[in-house]
Each structure stands twice: as structure tokens, then as C-alpha cells.
Write a protein that holds these residues in place. Sequence first.
Motif, PDB file in Angstrom:
ATOM      1  N   GLU A  54      13.959   9.987  -0.365  1.00 24.10           N
ATOM      2  CA  GLU A  54      13.633   9.026   0.681  1.00 24.10           C
ATOM      3  C   GLU A  54      12.195   8.537   0.556  1.00 24.10           C
ATOM      4  N   ALA A  55      11.305   9.438   0.143  1.00 18.93           N
ATOM      5  CA  ALA A  55       9.909   9.035  -0.049  1.00 18.93           C
ATOM      6  C   ALA A  55       9.810   7.970  -1.139  1.00 18.93           C
ATOM      7  N   ILE A  56      10.583   8.127  -2.217  1.00 17.88           N
ATOM      8  CA  ILE A  56      10.512   7.199  -3.350  1.00 17.88           C
ATOM      9  C   ILE A  56      11.233   5.890  -3.034  1.00 17.88           C
ATOM     10  N   GLU A  57      12.451   5.984  -2.517  1.00 14.45           N
ATOM     11  CA  GLU A  57      13.277   4.795  -2.346  1.00 14.45           C
ATOM     12  C   GLU A  57      12.950   4.011  -1.084  1.00 14.45           C
ATOM     13  N   GLN A  58      12.540   4.713  -0.015  1.00 10.24           N
ATOM     14  CA  GLN A  58      12.312   4.042   1.257  1.00 10.24           C
ATOM     15  C   GLN A  58      10.858   4.075   1.702  1.00 10.24           C
ATOM     16  N   GLY A  59       9.990   4.726   0.895  1.00  4.40           N
ATOM     17  CA  GLY A  59       8.572   4.752   1.240  1.00  4.40           C
ATOM     18  C   GLY A  59       8.256   5.654   2.416  1.00  4.40           C
ATOM     19  N   HIS A  60       9.123   6.635   2.703  1.00  2.00           N
ATOM     20  CA  HIS A  60       8.867   7.526   3.836  1.00  2.00           C
ATOM     21  C   HIS A  60       7.709   8.463   3.515  1.00  2.00           C
ATOM     22  N   ASP A  61       6.764   8.558   4.430  1.00  2.00           N
ATOM     23  CA  ASP A  61       5.682   9.522   4.312  1.00  2.00           C
ATOM     24  C   ASP A  61       5.803  10.452   5.507  1.00  2.00           C
ATOM     25  N   ILE A  62       4.995  11.498   5.568  1.00  2.00           N
ATOM     26  CA  ILE A  62       5.155  12.448   6.674  1.00  2.00           C
ATOM     27  C   ILE A  62       3.888  12.577   7.517  1.00  2.00           C
ATOM     28  N   ILE A  63       2.932  11.672   7.298  1.00  2.00           N
ATOM     29  CA  ILE A  63       1.734  11.709   8.126  1.00  2.00           C
ATOM     30  C   ILE A  63       2.069  11.197   9.510  1.00  2.00           C
ATOM     31  N   SER A  64       1.695  11.926  10.515  1.00  2.00           N
ATOM     32  CA  SER A  64       1.948  11.517  11.896  1.00  2.00           C
ATOM     33  C   SER A  64       0.665  10.972  12.517  1.00  2.00           C
ATOM     34  N   THR A  65      -0.284  11.846  12.760  1.00  2.00           N
ATOM     35  CA  THR A  65      -1.527  11.420  13.400  1.00  2.00           C
ATOM     36  C   THR A  65      -2.702  12.161  12.798  1.00  2.00           C
ATOM     37  N   ARG A  66      -3.864  11.532  12.872  1.00  2.00           N
ATOM     38  CA  ARG A  66      -5.114  12.165  12.474  1.00  2.00           C
ATOM     39  C   ARG A  66      -5.999  12.268  13.712  1.00  2.00           C
ATOM     40  N   ILE A  80       0.845  -1.206   0.000  1.00  2.00           N
ATOM     41  CA  ILE A  80       0.000   0.000   0.000  1.00  2.00           C
ATOM     42  C   ILE A  80       0.872   1.245   0.000  1.00  2.00           C
ATOM     43  N   GLN A  81       1.939   1.261   0.812  1.00  2.00           N
ATOM     44  CA  GLN A  81       2.822   2.420   0.850  1.00  2.00           C
ATOM     45  C   GLN A  81       3.525   2.614  -0.492  1.00  2.00           C
ATOM     46  N   GLU A  82       3.958   1.524  -1.115  1.00  2.00           N
ATOM     47  CA  GLU A  82       4.610   1.638  -2.425  1.00  2.00           C
ATOM     48  C   GLU A  82       3.636   2.160  -3.477  1.00  2.00           C
ATOM     49  N   PHE A  83       2.384   1.702  -3.397  1.00  2.00           N
ATOM     50  CA  PHE A  83       1.355   2.173  -4.322  1.00  2.00           C
ATOM     51  C   PHE A  83       1.096   3.661  -4.081  1.00  2.00           C
ATOM     52  N   ALA A  84       1.042   4.058  -2.814  1.00  2.00           N
ATOM     53  CA  ALA A  84       0.835   5.473  -2.477  1.00  2.00           C
ATOM     54  C   ALA A  84       1.964   6.326  -3.052  1.00  2.00           C
ATOM     55  N   THR A  85       3.198   5.865  -2.898  1.00  2.00           N
ATOM     56  CA  THR A  85       4.344   6.618  -3.422  1.00  2.00           C
ATOM     57  C   THR A  85       4.274   6.734  -4.936  1.00  2.00           C
ATOM     58  N   LEU A  86       3.799   5.681  -5.606  1.00  2.00           N
ATOM     59  CA  LEU A  86       3.619   5.731  -7.059  1.00  2.00           C
ATOM     60  C   LEU A  86       2.619   6.815  -7.442  1.00  2.00           C
ATOM     61  N   ILE A  87       1.565   6.975  -6.664  1.00  2.00           N
ATOM     62  CA  ILE A  87       0.573   8.023  -6.947  1.00  2.00           C
ATOM     63  C   ILE A  87       1.161   9.404  -6.660  1.00  2.00           C
ATOM     64  N   TYR A  88       1.968   9.523  -5.603  1.00  2.00           N
ATOM     65  CA  TYR A  88       2.562  10.825  -5.271  1.00  2.00           C
ATOM     66  C   TYR A  88       3.583  11.274  -6.328  1.00  2.00           C
ATOM     67  N   TYR A  89       4.509  10.358  -6.671  1.00  2.00           N
ATOM     68  CA  TYR A  89       5.631  10.689  -7.550  1.00  2.00           C
ATOM     69  C   TYR A  89       5.709   9.665  -8.680  1.00  2.00           C
ATOM     70  N   PRO A  90       4.771   9.674  -9.607  1.00  2.00           N
ATOM     71  CA  PRO A  90       4.698   8.593 -10.596  1.00  2.00           C
ATOM     72  C   PRO A  90       5.925   8.495 -11.508  1.00  2.00           C
ATOM     73  N   GLU A  91       6.446   9.624 -11.988  1.00  2.00           N
ATOM     74  CA  GLU A  91       7.591   9.558 -12.896  1.00  2.00           C
ATOM     75  C   GLU A  91       8.798   8.941 -12.203  1.00  2.00           C
ATOM     76  N   GLU A  92       9.109   9.439 -11.015  1.00  2.00           N
ATOM     77  CA  GLU A  92      10.295   8.976 -10.299  1.00  2.00           C
ATOM     78  C   GLU A  92      10.142   7.543  -9.812  1.00  2.00           C
ATOM     79  N   TYR A 119       3.322  -3.699 -14.950  1.00  2.00           N
ATOM     80  CA  TYR A 119       2.514  -2.666 -15.580  1.00  2.00           C
ATOM     81  C   TYR A 119       1.028  -3.028 -15.549  1.00  2.00           C
ATOM     82  N   LEU A 120       0.696  -4.250 -15.977  1.00  2.00           N
ATOM     83  CA  LEU A 120      -0.712  -4.659 -16.041  1.00  2.00           C
ATOM     84  C   LEU A 120      -1.345  -4.654 -14.659  1.00  2.00           C
ATOM     85  N   ASP A 121      -0.625  -5.195 -13.668  1.00  2.00           N
ATOM     86  CA  ASP A 121      -1.165  -5.229 -12.304  1.00  2.00           C
ATOM     87  C   ASP A 121      -1.399  -3.812 -11.777  1.00  2.00           C
ATOM     88  N   ILE A 122      -0.425  -2.928 -12.030  1.00  2.00           N
ATOM     89  CA  ILE A 122      -0.539  -1.553 -11.534  1.00  2.00           C
ATOM     90  C   ILE A 122      -1.687  -0.824 -12.229  1.00  2.00           C
TER      91      ILE A 122
END
Length: 662
Positions: free
Chosen positions: A616-628, A102-114, A133-136
Motif C-alpha cells: 500500500e505504501a508503494i502503490e497508494q503512497g500510504h505513509d504512517i506519520i500522524s502528527t509531530r 512529494i509523496q511519490e518521491f518519498a516512497t521512492l526513497i523508502y522502497y527504491p527497488e519496488e 530517470y533523468l528527472d529523478i
Amino acid sequence: MMNFSDVSQALNISSETTTADMEELFSYSQKLMREKYPTKQAVVTELMNLEAILSLPKGTEHFVSDLHGEYTAFDHVLRNGSGNVKQKLQDTFGGRMTQKTIQEFATLIYYPEEKIAYEKQHFASKNDLDQWYLDIIVSMLEFLQVAARKYTRSKVRKALDPNFTYITEELLYTNHQDNAKRQYINRLLQNLVALEQADEFIIATAYTIQRLVVDHLHVIGDVYDRGEAPEKIMDRLMEYHSIDIQWGNHDLIWLGAISGSKLSLLNILRICARYNNLSIIEDAYGINLRHLSKFAEENYQDNPAFRPKLLKGDTFNFDGEQLQITQIHQAVAMMQFKLEGHIIARRPEFKMESRGLLDKIDYEKQTIKINGKTYPLENTCFATIDPKDPYKLTAEEEEVINNLLRSVSKSPQLRRHLDFMMEKGNMYKCYNGNLLIHGCMPVDEKGNFKTIKFQNKAYTGQKMMDFFEEQVRIAYAHPEIEDDFATDVLWYLWQGENSPLFGKKDMTTFERYFIADKKTHHEEKNPYFKLRHDVKFCEKLLSEFGLDPKEGHIINGHTPVKKGHEAIMADGKMIVIDGGYSKAYQATTGIGGYTLLYNSYGLQLVAHHPFSSKEEAIEQGHDIISTRRVINYKLKRKLVADTDIGKQLQQKVALLRDMLAE
């Protein structure tokens, strides 16, 4: 039947409009409607369309504040919709994907080219890549359906990349389980890969998802100052599909500079020098600092109080740059203090005599007398001051300032950005029942709205805000007029006691540079900042702006929420979302900023970790959401009909029904 009151609300007519004017406007609006919908069938079709739209869930609003030039962190928050993308991914794929996927998919949506470029390096064969490609693409389409649920097909079409509109709609709206269409769908998917269109399709779809996940963006002030790339933020905002801006105090001095305010310009230069960001002035906006730099070098030396503040990782571009910035910092600060004396004398109605300090200095003893007490001065740089006439600019200073103003006025990039800020900006905004305001409403200790009196007229509450906005627009429209009242008001908004964008008694800039005693550095806040914890006060403020005091909220920026303090106040009536985008504040706030989401179910406050890097967001899946944190949760889901736009659509529906009844 639609009445005159409905028309006045729809057309934003004031209480001063006469009945005759109302009748004329009502007749004109009906005439326009008949021209647009000339047949009964056209009326019926539009009526059905509008009433269907009114039953859709309310779109998601996204609130950000106090961006202060921190482009990379802001860009990331915009791409992930303050975590809205990842939350929807979790809801959609939570039982079918691991958290890592899910995190990798999220990163793909955030930064698709990279992310695509990064993933392509890790496949052993073309077959493996083609399968990825087909799965994505299939998962992307499923998620696009989720993101598009709140919108009409026509609105979704507008969000699609024109190069892929046909293919996307075919894949999106065709039943994939329909045996008769399955081969057709499979061929479309396979050809996207075989014809090497998969990269472009995934990238286009990712940006469509980003656009649909958030319907409207609110910027609650302070795009400018402190951070290194406000111009990139402005470019990003200008590309955004739906936005409004509430001016912050730092935005106002940039608007002031291009409106011809010398003091605003000097404040901008001082802040940029202080935070090692003069490159914004020279490189981003092409404003020539050569004369200023030469003047500063000739008149000022090194001075520890004026050395630029450096954050972790900051460096200087060349040997001697720190000294050059330190000299420029002193030069613009001293010109600023001189010109403050001019405006204080010119505008006694501003009541800012306490900020005229150069004539309170004993230049032989290097002391100053403030409020009856004498303080020694340190780190002084008074070489250009004539003790007999301390506020007089030298001929060289006048020439430097005039050259700078000319250069500012000729910057096409700055004009483009600030034109947009004027077009989309206001002092405040009432939107879907909430009051959006950067700073405060000046009040006394009892919570009574303070009154200002300018040019023999008094202004209080909402009328005060409207008056200030009118002056900003007058000054901006006439930058060639020097030292006029409207332009002086822009400086007052920056640091006047009753400025709703400042909210303090004094701005102690001089004292922080030259007086060691920190008691003189204190800036007394307006009582608003204590009273905003009180439910009754917040309800009073909402009522002043014509909003429902029981249902509405006040959304503030301006004051960073310190560690251990609450961003949600007055039982949720007041929400402060300045949590520390600016790196300069993060030691105080302990986080990387607050944002706010308002969807059809209610309000959610989102706290963010400080942003590291896109890599770091692309290579390691780092996001910056802390709490909701849920502020309120509506048992009854809000629909388009419950919004401001919904009210306008209902008025149009009423006109259409009147036409059918004729």
C-alpha cells in the motif's frame, strides 16, 4: 593546556584512579598522538579538520521503543526516518512539486527497488522512461546535497555505495551551472541511463539518503516478544550504521535463556505460545520443540485459558495446530510456576514469596488462598503436580527443559543476535544530556530511590542500575553455570518488585490464567509512574546520573501511552515513546507507535498511524506519520561541539594545541 581532569573524562577514568595512574595515561595519550601526527603540518591539518567539524550542526538522533517483533512497521519507520525524509523533501521541493509528487518521491526513497519496478510498468515508451530517470536522478542529487549538509565530505563518502562513489561525488560537488562543466555533467547523467545503470544508481542514492537523514539510532528496549519477526528486526539493527540499545524486560528474558536461565526460557516459550509465535523459536532460531510438543500432548488437553491470542488476519498452518499450541502453552506455564518456587526458596533476598502459589492451592477443592482470601480456580491443568510436593519437576519435565536449554545454546542465529544486543546494549544510557532508560527507577511514594541489598551490599539509584548490568554481563559470559546468583538476577529483572525493567509489585501471571476475579489480576505500579509527571522528581533523577537537570530529558519506553493520555510529561522533562508498535496494544493506544527525533533545533515527538503494508505504501503512497509535536525548540542551533562526541573532539583539540606549543 589540557589537564588531568580533561584526560580522565576523555578516557572515562573512575574516581578511584590514582594520580600516578593519571600521569601515566596522560603521557601515554600524548605518545600516541605524536605517533599518529609526527609532523607539525599533520598536527595543523588535523586541528583544522576537528575545529571545523565542531562547528557543524548536530546530527539527528532517532529514538524508537517497544518494537515487539513488528518488523514491517519498524522497517518503514527506519526507512522514512520517522517522517524526517518527507519533511526535508517538503522543505526542499515544497514550492516546486505537488504534494502527490512529494509523496511519490518519498516512497521512492523508502522502497527504491519496488517503486522503480512499479513505475516502469506505467510508461508508454522508452523515451518517457528515460526522461523519468533523468528527472529523478537530478532531483535525487539535489536532495542528497540537502541530506549531506551536516556532514564532512569524508563521512558522506563512507555512506555512498562504493560502486557509485566517483560518479556521485562528481555529480554532487560539481557546479551544474558552470558552463565549462555542463556538458561533462550532462554526459555523466545520460550515460547512467544509456548504460542501464539508472536503477542501481537511484537505489544506491536512496539508501545513502536514508543513512544520512538519521545520524544515530537509539532503541529504548523490547525488541522481542508478541510480534512475529524479532529476528528480522535484529538483522536490520545489525546492519545499521550507528546504534545503541537499552535493554527492555522482554529482551532480558531472551538474554537470560541463552545465559542458562531455565525460567527465562520457559517465559519466552509461554509468551510465544500465547501470541501464536512459536515459529520464531523453531523456524527463525532452529530450536527443537519436538520433545516439548510430545510431552505436552501426553499430559494436557484443550483449555480455553491457554488458547493462543489471534489478531486480525492470523491463521493456523495446519489442522490441530491450535490444540498443539494450547497444550504447549500449559506445559511451559506449569513448569514455569514450579521453577519459580525453586528460585524463591533459593533466593530469599529477592523477597518474592508472594509469587510461590502452588503450595497455596487446595487441590481437592480446586481453590487457592491469597492474602487471606480464598478464590475458586478455573481452567486448571495440574496433571503433573504432586500436591504433597507441588514444586517438584517430573523426570519428563526435567528432560524437556534440559533438551530445550541445549538447543538454545546451539542456535548460532540466536547467539549472533544476542551477542550484538550485549555489545550495543546497556541498562541505561546518558547521551547528549539525556537519560535513556526503558522502564523506571524504583522509588517510594515520596520519590526517594529505593535500595536493594544483595550479597551483603546495598545499591541505590545509578549504582543499582550498574549492579544489575554487571550481573547480566556475568551471567551471559558464563552460561554453563547453573542456578548461580547472576543468572537468578536475570529472572529478578523480569519480575522482581525493585527491578527497574519491571516496575511493579507483582507479576500476576498465575492469577490471570486461573482466577476469574479481576481484582487479583491487578499489578500495582511503582510510584515512579506517578512521580514522572513531576518536574522536580525528573530533575532529581537526571542529577542522580550526572546530567544537567535543567537541560536534560528522560526518555522512557515500557508502558504504552493510552488513548487520551500524554506522552510528554513534567513540562517536557519526561518523554514516553511506547505508543503501540505491537498490534496487541493498538486497541489501547489508538495509534501505531511514538518515535522521537532530536536534531540541531530540538526535540520532536512523532505519532504514527498503524502500518498497513509495504504494498500500500508503494502503490497508494500510504505513509504512517500522524502528527509531530515540538517538545523544545532551541533558539541557538546545537552544534557538534555541544554533543558528547564534541566534548571528546575538544579534548583531542586541546592535546593537539599542546603539541603545537612544544
